[in-house]
Design a protein around this motif. Structure first.
Motif, PDB file in Angstrom:
ATOM      1  N   SER A  25      20.738  28.947  23.959  1.00 23.64           N
ATOM      2  CA  SER A  25      19.938  29.895  23.190  1.00 23.64           C
ATOM      3  C   SER A  25      20.606  30.591  22.018  1.00 23.64           C
ATOM      4  O   SER A  25      19.902  30.686  20.886  1.00 23.64           O
ATOM      5  CB  SER A  25      19.355  31.027  24.093  1.00 23.64           C
ATOM      6  OG  SER A  25      18.806  30.551  25.233  1.00 23.64           O
ATOM      7  N   VAL A  26      21.795  30.838  22.338  1.00 20.74           N
ATOM      8  CA  VAL A  26      22.781  31.564  21.297  1.00 20.74           C
ATOM      9  C   VAL A  26      22.835  30.601  20.146  1.00 20.74           C
ATOM     10  O   VAL A  26      22.793  30.863  18.987  1.00 20.74           O
ATOM     11  CB  VAL A  26      24.043  31.806  21.865  1.00 20.74           C
ATOM     12  CG1 VAL A  26      24.818  32.459  20.669  1.00 20.74           C
ATOM     13  CG2 VAL A  26      23.769  33.190  22.950  1.00 20.74           C
TER      14      VAL A  26
ATOM     15  N   MET B 150      28.011  31.712  12.348  1.00 24.46           N
ATOM     16  CA  MET B 150      29.162  32.095  12.924  1.00 24.46           C
ATOM     17  C   MET B 150      28.976  33.601  13.528  1.00 24.46           C
ATOM     18  O   MET B 150      29.188  33.907  14.878  1.00 24.46           O
ATOM     19  CB  MET B 150      30.426  31.954  12.247  1.00 24.46           C
ATOM     20  CG  MET B 150      31.804  32.443  12.824  1.00 24.46           C
ATOM     21  SD  MET B 150      33.177  32.462  11.777  1.00 24.46           S
ATOM     22  CE  MET B 150      33.272  30.597  11.398  1.00 24.46           C
ATOM     23  N   ILE B 151      28.588  34.433  12.583  1.00 23.38           N
ATOM     24  CA  ILE B 151      28.197  35.850  13.004  1.00 23.38           C
ATOM     25  C   ILE B 151      27.537  35.986  13.918  1.00 23.38           C
ATOM     26  O   ILE B 151      27.808  36.781  15.095  1.00 23.38           O
ATOM     27  CB  ILE B 151      28.020  36.673  11.836  1.00 23.38           C
ATOM     28  CG1 ILE B 151      29.220  36.610  10.709  1.00 23.38           C
ATOM     29  CG2 ILE B 151      27.729  38.119  11.928  1.00 23.38           C
ATOM     30  CD1 ILE B 151      28.884  37.407   9.305  1.00 23.38           C
TER      31      ILE B 151
ATOM     32  N   LEU C 244      30.119  37.124  22.351  1.00 20.90           N
ATOM     33  CA  LEU C 244      31.121  38.110  22.761  1.00 20.90           C
ATOM     34  C   LEU C 244      30.343  39.324  23.827  1.00 20.90           C
ATOM     35  O   LEU C 244      30.793  39.752  24.506  1.00 20.90           O
ATOM     36  CB  LEU C 244      31.942  38.693  21.820  1.00 20.90           C
ATOM     37  CG  LEU C 244      32.757  37.788  21.083  1.00 20.90           C
ATOM     38  CD1 LEU C 244      33.420  38.522  19.746  1.00 20.90           C
ATOM     39  CD2 LEU C 244      34.108  37.588  21.841  1.00 20.90           C
ATOM     40  N   TYR C 245      29.067  39.390  23.119  1.00 16.53           N
ATOM     41  CA  TYR C 245      28.213  40.563  23.827  1.00 16.53           C
ATOM     42  C   TYR C 245      27.919  40.084  25.483  1.00 16.53           C
ATOM     43  O   TYR C 245      28.157  40.689  26.409  1.00 16.53           O
ATOM     44  CB  TYR C 245      26.974  40.773  23.243  1.00 16.53           C
ATOM     45  CG  TYR C 245      25.959  41.614  23.774  1.00 16.53           C
ATOM     46  CD1 TYR C 245      26.163  42.963  24.191  1.00 16.53           C
ATOM     47  CD2 TYR C 245      24.827  41.029  24.408  1.00 16.53           C
ATOM     48  CE1 TYR C 245      25.431  43.684  24.639  1.00 16.53           C
ATOM     49  CE2 TYR C 245      24.141  41.801  25.057  1.00 16.53           C
ATOM     50  CZ  TYR C 245      23.871  43.183  25.190  1.00 16.53           C
ATOM     51  OH  TYR C 245      23.408  44.113  25.977  1.00 16.53           O
ATOM     52  N   LEU C 246      27.389  38.931  25.453  1.00 15.09           N
ATOM     53  CA  LEU C 246      27.377  38.198  26.580  1.00 15.09           C
ATOM     54  C   LEU C 246      28.515  38.103  27.496  1.00 15.09           C
ATOM     55  O   LEU C 246      28.540  38.437  28.923  1.00 15.09           O
ATOM     56  CB  LEU C 246      26.564  36.759  26.566  1.00 15.09           C
ATOM     57  CG  LEU C 246      25.183  36.667  25.904  1.00 15.09           C
ATOM     58  CD1 LEU C 246      24.665  35.239  25.515  1.00 15.09           C
ATOM     59  CD2 LEU C 246      24.058  37.314  26.780  1.00 15.09           C
TER      60      LEU C 246
ATOM     61  N   SER D  39      36.903  35.004  26.469  1.00 14.60           N
ATOM     62  CA  SER D  39      36.726  35.653  25.161  1.00 14.60           C
ATOM     63  C   SER D  39      37.172  34.997  23.940  1.00 14.60           C
ATOM     64  O   SER D  39      36.818  34.855  22.917  1.00 14.60           O
ATOM     65  CB  SER D  39      36.594  37.217  25.137  1.00 14.60           C
ATOM     66  OG  SER D  39      37.982  37.473  25.261  1.00 14.60           O
ATOM     67  N   TYR D  40      38.447  34.440  24.295  1.00 17.20           N
ATOM     68  CA  TYR D  40      39.471  33.889  23.045  1.00 17.20           C
ATOM     69  C   TYR D  40      38.703  32.497  22.725  1.00 17.20           C
ATOM     70  O   TYR D  40      39.061  32.079  21.766  1.00 17.20           O
ATOM     71  CB  TYR D  40      40.731  34.073  23.220  1.00 17.20           C
ATOM     72  CG  TYR D  40      41.257  32.952  24.184  1.00 17.20           C
ATOM     73  CD1 TYR D  40      41.719  31.521  23.400  1.00 17.20           C
ATOM     74  CD2 TYR D  40      41.225  32.966  25.598  1.00 17.20           C
ATOM     75  CE1 TYR D  40      42.040  30.494  24.363  1.00 17.20           C
ATOM     76  CE2 TYR D  40      41.507  31.858  26.509  1.00 17.20           C
ATOM     77  CZ  TYR D  40      42.193  30.942  25.945  1.00 17.20           C
ATOM     78  OH  TYR D  40      42.549  29.818  26.814  1.00 17.20           O
ATOM     79  N   TYR D  41      37.778  32.028  23.564  1.00 13.83           N
ATOM     80  CA  TYR D  41      37.151  30.597  23.485  1.00 13.83           C
ATOM     81  C   TYR D  41      36.449  30.889  22.227  1.00 13.83           C
ATOM     82  O   TYR D  41      36.238  29.765  21.548  1.00 13.83           O
ATOM     83  CB  TYR D  41      36.592  30.211  24.470  1.00 13.83           C
ATOM     84  CG  TYR D  41      37.082  29.291  25.545  1.00 13.83           C
ATOM     85  CD1 TYR D  41      38.648  29.438  25.455  1.00 13.83           C
ATOM     86  CD2 TYR D  41      36.341  28.614  26.474  1.00 13.83           C
ATOM     87  CE1 TYR D  41      39.052  28.727  26.391  1.00 13.83           C
ATOM     88  CE2 TYR D  41      37.139  27.754  27.062  1.00 13.83           C
ATOM     89  CZ  TYR D  41      38.688  27.709  27.362  1.00 13.83           C
ATOM     90  OH  TYR D  41      39.130  26.796  28.082  1.00 13.83           O
TER      91      TYR D  41
END
Length: 510
Positions: free
Chosen positions: A47-48, A112-113, A120-122, A132-134
């Motif tokens: 979805s993202v 990207m944004i 990051l929010y999810l 998160s660094y993925y």
């Protein structure tokens, strides 16, 4: 309109090809990631991805519309001026660069944004259980892929715009009778194009390999830090090699181009003896050989043109002198004397050639003087003498009618001023000293010498020694002292050589 529709279709196709290659690259990275997540998390990631793709397409579509708008308008309305058409022509030349900005701007950031932000929010809200660094690594991978996409898009667009440029040039000829051109202005330097192309081609595989290994091994924490210490060294070496190699390759290609460009600039300024040096063993050797072959053709044509022009001037002078049998050959002799003075003064070869032509035509204004005055054997009346004095200005007026005007411009001052006196007592402008143009001062000496040594109906010509004596006495008053002295010096040198030769002949006979 057919050209424009084909152009837009090709742009869309090119973009689709580039986008497909980008998706293949990104898909390969994603496939390399052994994510241990639930089906629900996969749906959230998809979805993202879809949302970021939609945002990218919307933003990029708006930017593309703005970039192409001036060109679209040019094909949908009547162009009223050459300047307007030229602006569109230049805009089309900028499209490849604009496509790069579009890919690295709205295209990359538009996906990207929102993609990185939502991911990051999810992760922060525990809806995704991935490090998160993925997201940072994925963003870096997106940047690499976007750079590759931008490179492909640049070259595809460069090829795509050429038929449109040809169409606009055809319009320009039909509507305004002028050629569209950038006038030698460079929009994207070859060196910059080559450096970035080689650099991206060399660096992208290394970065993608590093990222795919990181994802595939699933390293994070201390293990990831240790991996990037090792991988970072390899990447640094690869980046350095790509950086140096791209500049060396660009320099290798730019050097022969710059060499030929410098030679072309010299040819453009009128220097036809500047052959390119063949220092290359690749296709540039053929290019240099072709340039030199072309230059030999130009030299041959220039030599023929100069011969034709010389014949034209000599014919004019002969036709002018033919009116009076007593002055036959006068213009040619004056030209030879003037050349001798120019050589003694070390004038440039080009200037001496112009001096010779000016001397050949110095009396052309006499064409406009009635025969009753010009060929009169007795003394001229005051009114007749005033008519004779008009011939320098009349000669200038005649030459001003010859096209192209700039080609005749160097000869006008000498023709007009060859009867000016150094003390200011001459005609038609009563110029004094160095106010008199260079050619006028030189031709005045040559003209006076030939006039004094030539026979006329009303008098016999002076011998050369008498004429030289008169020139000596008139230095600084009637004639320029410097050029008069050079002529006298040349005469005495010739007399001395002739005397030595005569003595040598006499001795050999004995």
């Amino acid at each position: 309109m057919t050209v424009y529709r084909t152009f837009i279709s090709r742009l869309m196709l090119n973009y689709a090809i580039g986008l497909m290659l980008a998706f293949v690259a990104i898909g390969s990275l994603v496939a390399a990631v052994p994510l241990k997540i639930t089906e629900k998390e996969y749906i959230l990631l998809l979805s993202v991805l879809c949302l970021s793709l939609c945002v990218m397409l919307i933003v990029e579509g708006i930017v593309f519309y703005l970039q192409i708008k001036p060109i679209r308008l040019a094909f949908h309305k009547d162009l009223t001026s050459f300047q307007e058409l030229h602006r569109v022509y230049e805009r089309i030349h900028r499209l490849p660069s604009l496509s790069v900005k579009r890919i690295l701007g709205p295209h990359m950031l538009g996906s990207m944004i929102p993609g990185a932000g939502l991911s990051l929010y999810l992760i922060d809200t525990d809806h995704l259980s991935i490090p998160s660094y993925y997201v940072l690594l994925a963003s870096l991978g997106g940047l690499v892929v976007s750079s590759m996409h931008a490179l492909v898009e640049f070259y595809l667009t460069s090829n795509c715009i050429r038929p449109v440029l040809e169409e606009l040039n055809s319009w320009s000829y039909k509507l305004f009778g002028r050629e569209l051109s950038l006038g030698g202005r460079v929009i994207v330097p070859i060196s910059k194009k080559l450096r970035w192309s080689f650099f991206i081609i060399g660096v992208s595989p290394l970065l993608l390999l590093g990222l795919s290994v990181q994802f595939r091994l699933g390293l994070w924490g201390e293990s990831a830090y240790t991996y990037w210490q090792w991988a970072g060294l390899i990447l640094a070496v690869g980046l350095g090699f790509a950086f140096i190699g791209s500049r060396l390759l660009a320099r290798e290609i730019m050097q022969p181009i710059q060499h030929l460009y410098q030679r072309m600039a010299l040819v453009k300024s009128g220097h036809f003896r500047v052959f390119a040096t063949d220092l290359y063993s690749d296709e540039f050797s053929r290019l240099v050989s072709g340039f030199n072959h072309m230059l030999r053709g130009i030299q041959l044509q220039a030599a023929r043109n100069n011969q034709l022009i010389d014949s034209y001037f000599a014919t004019l002078a002969a036709a002018m002198d033919a009116r009076d049998p007593y002055t036959a050959g006068h213009s040619l002799r004056v030209a030879n004397y003037a050349v001798k003075i120019g050589q003694m003064a070390n004038l440039p070869e080009e200037t001496i050639d112009e001096l010779r032509k000016s001397a050949l035509l110095h009396d052309i204004g006499k064409i406009g003087i009635p025969d009753a005055v010009l060929l009169k054997e007795g003394q001229l009346t005051k009114e007749e003498w005033e008519l004779i004095k008009e011939h320098p200005a009349l000669g200038e007026a005649i030459l001003k009618q010859i096209e192209p005007k700039d080609a005749m411009a160097p000869f006008l001052p000498g023709v007009r001023s060859h009867h000016e006196r150094y003390d200011g007592g001459g005609y038609p402008d009563a110029l004094k000293g160095e106010q008199i143009p260079l050619f006028g001062r030189i031709i005045a000496v040559a003209d006076a010498f030939d006039a004094m040594t030539s026979d006329r109906p009303y008098r016999k010509g002076l011998n050369t020694s008498q004429a030289i004596a008169i020139l000596e006495n008139g230095r600084g008053t009637q004639w320029d002292p410097y050029y008069t002295e050079l002529f006298i010096e040349a005469y005495r040198h010739e007399m001395k050589e002739a005397k030595l030769l005569k003595t040598a002949d006499s001795d050999s006979i004995k």
